[in-house]
Design an enzyme around this catalytic site. Structure first.
Site, PDB file in Angstrom:
ATOM      1  N   HIS A  49       1.780  57.375  -3.511  1.00 58.04           N
ATOM      2  CA  HIS A  49       0.921  58.281  -4.287  1.00 58.04           C
ATOM      3  C   HIS A  49      -0.365  57.553  -4.643  1.00 58.04           C
ATOM      4  O   HIS A  49      -0.379  56.666  -5.498  1.00 58.04           O
ATOM      5  CB  HIS A  49       1.707  58.713  -5.539  1.00 58.04           C
ATOM      6  N   ASP A  74       3.570  54.277  -6.866  1.00 57.13           N
ATOM      7  CA  ASP A  74       2.330  54.705  -7.513  1.00 57.13           C
ATOM      8  C   ASP A  74       1.236  53.666  -7.312  1.00 57.13           C
ATOM      9  O   ASP A  74       1.393  52.509  -7.708  1.00 57.13           O
ATOM     10  CB  ASP A  74       2.550  54.911  -9.014  1.00 57.13           C
ATOM     11  N   ASP A 118       6.055  65.161 -10.690  1.00 56.82           N
ATOM     12  CA  ASP A 118       5.922  63.781 -11.161  1.00 56.82           C
ATOM     13  C   ASP A 118       5.409  63.772 -12.598  1.00 56.82           C
ATOM     14  O   ASP A 118       4.320  64.268 -12.872  1.00 56.82           O
ATOM     15  CB  ASP A 118       4.932  63.041 -10.245  1.00 56.82           C
ATOM     16  N   HIS A 158       9.382  56.306  -4.716  1.00 53.50           N
ATOM     17  CA  HIS A 158       8.017  56.700  -5.037  1.00 53.50           C
ATOM     18  C   HIS A 158       7.213  55.468  -5.455  1.00 53.50           C
ATOM     19  O   HIS A 158       7.624  54.721  -6.344  1.00 53.50           O
ATOM     20  CB  HIS A 158       8.035  57.720  -6.181  1.00 53.50           C
ATOM     21  N   SER A 193      10.665  56.286  -9.305  1.00 57.77           N
ATOM     22  CA  SER A 193       9.350  55.657  -9.335  1.00 57.77           C
ATOM     23  C   SER A 193       9.516  54.157  -9.556  1.00 57.77           C
ATOM     24  O   SER A 193       9.985  53.713 -10.606  1.00 57.77           O
ATOM     25  CB  SER A 193       8.501  56.252 -10.457  1.00 57.77           C
ATOM     26  N   MET A 202      -3.453  57.276  -6.497  1.00 54.33           N
ATOM     27  CA  MET A 202      -4.246  57.722  -7.644  1.00 54.33           C
ATOM     28  C   MET A 202      -5.499  56.855  -7.676  1.00 54.33           C
ATOM     29  O   MET A 202      -5.611  55.907  -8.456  1.00 54.33           O
ATOM     30  CB  MET A 202      -3.428  57.601  -8.934  1.00 54.33           C
ATOM     31  N   MET A 252       1.628  67.209 -10.744  1.00 48.75           N
ATOM     32  CA  MET A 252       1.641  66.283 -11.877  1.00 48.75           C
ATOM     33  C   MET A 252       1.947  67.063 -13.157  1.00 48.75           C
ATOM     34  O   MET A 252       1.245  68.000 -13.508  1.00 48.75           O
ATOM     35  CB  MET A 252       0.298  65.572 -12.013  1.00 48.75           C
ATOM     36  N   MET A 296      -2.582  52.839  -8.343  1.00 46.28           N
ATOM     37  CA  MET A 296      -3.648  53.190  -9.284  1.00 46.28           C
ATOM     38  C   MET A 296      -4.775  52.165  -9.180  1.00 46.28           C
ATOM     39  O   MET A 296      -4.523  50.966  -9.110  1.00 46.28           O
ATOM     40  CB  MET A 296      -3.114  53.212 -10.714  1.00 46.28           C
TER      41      MET A 296
END
Length: 213
Positions: free
Chosen positions: A65, A34, A172, A32, A7, A67, A136, A36
Site C-alpha cells: 500500500h 504499508d 483498512d 499487508h 498489517s 501512501m 480507508m 509511507m
C-alpha cells in the site's frame, strides 16, 4: 469466508520472521505492507529494501500500500522488490490509469486506495482494469486509529458498484473485534487488521475471534 490480511506495521520487527510464521500457521496467506513517505501522510515507514527483506521471509501474497506522493516514480522498484499487489492512492497519482496499466504490465495486481474524504465515484472509470480496491476507514498515516462509522456506507456502495467484476475489496483502518462484523456485512472481501491482531496477548486466539470461529 473471511479473509484477514495482517498489517505488518503492527508486528514486532525485532522478531518479524516469527511474527509472520505465526499468522501463516493460522492459515493466513496474504500480508499487508504499508509504505509511507512522510509527505502524502505524516509518517515514514518501509522502503523497497524493507519489502525485499520481507519477501525473503515469506511466500504469502504481499499487498503493498503506497501512501506516498508520485507513486509512479517507484512502481518498478516496489514490484521488483516483491509486491504481488501494488496499491496506489487516487489522491496521489498524477495519472491513475497510466499507473495501473504500468503495474499490470510488470506482472503485479493493481489496486487503488481512497481516503475517507474521497467520493467512491472516482473509482467508476477504472473498474475495467482494477484488481483491488482499498477503502480507508481511518485517515491514512498512523496505526491504532478509531474506525470511521460512515465508511460503512461507502463500502456498501463500492460493493454494489463492483457488481460481478473480479475485483477484491479491502478495508483498512480501525478493524477490530468491535467493528469487524459490521465491515463484513457490507459484502467486502478482505480486512486489514494491524493492532487488532498483532497487539493481542494471544494472537492465535484473537485471530479465531476475528474470524468469528
Amino acid at each position: 469466508m473471511r479473509i484477514i490480511s495482517p498489517s505488518l506495521l503492527s508486528a514486532d520487527f525485532s522478531k518479524l520472521k516469527e511474527q509472520i510464521q505465526l499468522v501463516e500457521k493460522l492459515g493466513i496467506d496474504r500480508l499487508h505492507v504499508d509504505v509511507m513517505d512522510g509527505h502524502f501522510v505524516p509518517n515514514f515507514t518501509f522502503g523497497p529494501f524493507i519489502l525485499k527483506a520481507i519477501r525473503k521471509l515469506t511466500d504469502s501474497h504481499l499487498e503493498t500500500h503506497l501512501m506516498m506522493d508520485r507513486p509512479d516514480k517507484y512502481i518498478e522498484e516496489f514490484i521488483a522488490s516483491g509486491a504481488d499487489t501494488l496499491i496506489i492512492h487516487t489522491e496521489a497519482s498524477k495519472d491513475i490509469r497510466a499507473d495501473l496499466t504500468k503495474i499490470k504490465s510488470l506482472g503485479a495486481k493493481c489496486g487503488v486506495a481512497i481516503k475517507p474524504s474521497t467520493q467512491e465515484s472516482v473509482l467508476e472509470e477504472y473498474l475495467d482494469i482494477l484488481d483491488y480496491i482499498l477503502v480507508m476507514s481511518v485517515e491514512p498515516g498512523f496505526g491504532g486509529q478509531s474506525f470511521i462509522e460512515s465508511s460503512l456506507d461507502k463500502m456498501k456502495a463500492i460493493v454494489q458498484m463492483r457488481g460481478d467484476k473480479k475485483i477484491l475489496i479491502g478495508v483498512d483502518g480501525g478493524v477490530n473485534l468491535k467493528t469487524i462484523d459490521a465491515v463484513y456485512k457490507t459484502g467486502i472481501d478482505i480486512t486489514i487488521v494491524g493492532s487488532g491482531l498483532y497487539k493481542a496477548g494471544n494472537i492465535s486466539e484473537r485471530y479465531k475471534q476475528l474470524m468469528n470461529v
